[in-house]
Design a protein around this motif. Sequence first.
Motif, short mmCIF file in Angstrom:
data_model
loop_
_atom_site.label_atom_id
_atom_site.label_comp_id
_atom_site.label_asym_id
_atom_site.label_seq_id
_atom_site.Cartn_x
_atom_site.Cartn_y
_atom_site.Cartn_z
N PRO A 1 -10.14 -9.28 9.20
CA PRO A 1 -9.80 -8.58 7.94
C PRO A 1 -9.41 -7.12 8.17
O PRO A 1 -9.99 -6.21 7.57
CB PRO A 1 -11.11 -8.70 7.15
N TYR A 2 -8.44 -6.89 9.03
CA TYR A 2 -7.99 -5.54 9.33
C TYR A 2 -6.50 -5.42 9.10
O TYR A 2 -5.75 -6.39 9.28
CB TYR A 2 -8.31 -5.16 10.78
N HIS B 1 0.83 -1.21 0.00
CA HIS B 1 0.00 0.00 0.00
C HIS B 1 0.86 1.26 0.00
O HIS B 1 0.48 2.27 -0.60
CB HIS B 1 -0.96 0.00 1.19
N TRP C 1 -8.84 6.68 1.80
CA TRP C 1 -8.29 6.84 3.14
C TRP C 1 -7.22 7.92 3.15
O TRP C 1 -7.15 8.74 4.05
CB TRP C 1 -7.72 5.52 3.65
N ARG D 1 -1.34 -7.34 8.57
CA ARG D 1 -2.69 -7.87 8.69
C ARG D 1 -2.85 -8.56 10.04
O ARG D 1 -1.94 -9.23 10.52
CB ARG D 1 -2.97 -8.86 7.57
N HIS E 1 -10.22 -1.68 7.95
CA HIS E 1 -10.73 -2.91 7.33
C HIS E 1 -10.00 -3.08 5.99
O HIS E 1 -9.80 -2.12 5.24
CB HIS E 1 -12.24 -2.79 7.12
N ALA E 2 -9.63 -4.30 5.68
CA ALA E 2 -8.83 -4.56 4.49
C ALA E 2 -9.57 -4.27 3.19
O ALA E 2 -8.92 -4.08 2.15
CB ALA E 2 -8.36 -6.02 4.50
N GLN E 3 -10.89 -4.21 3.21
CA GLN E 3 -11.66 -3.93 2.00
C GLN E 3 -11.86 -2.44 1.75
O GLN E 3 -12.49 -2.05 0.79
CB GLN E 3 -13.02 -4.63 2.08
N ARG E 4 -11.34 -1.62 2.63
CA ARG E 4 -11.51 -0.17 2.49
C ARG E 4 -10.73 0.35 1.30
O ARG E 4 -9.67 -0.18 0.94
CB ARG E 4 -11.02 0.50 3.77
N ASP E 5 -11.21 1.41 0.70
CA ASP E 5 -10.54 2.07 -0.42
C ASP E 5 -9.37 2.89 0.14
O ASP E 5 -9.57 3.95 0.72
CB ASP E 5 -11.54 2.96 -1.15
#
Length: 105
Positions: A75-76, A57, A102, A70, A94-98
């Motif tokens: 899933p964080y 990231h 952010w 992770r 949360h791992a699915q966040r954009d």
Amino acid sequence: MSKKPIVPRILVEPDVEAAVDYYAWEAGLEVALRFVSALEDAYRVIGVRPATGSPRHGHELNLPALRSQRLKRFPYLIFYVERTDHIDVWRVLHAQRDMAAWLGE
């Protein structure tokens, strides 16, 4: 190998509180407590071996020092930067966040 202290930024507290509240409401107190335990375990790993976090990231966001770790069984992701004398924790998301959105926060 020495352990660096974890220093969360101000936005980490509401991130963690929101996750704990969610798990407590949706899955019960035991699951919420397991989340807290997983977070503490990840902090210990980061404090001892900060370079083990993923730079993915950080590269995507053009922040090369930014790493993520992770949580086990949740899933964080913990986003952090290693400093000379501590670990600067930016967010727990949360791992699915954009992640690009952010960054705008």
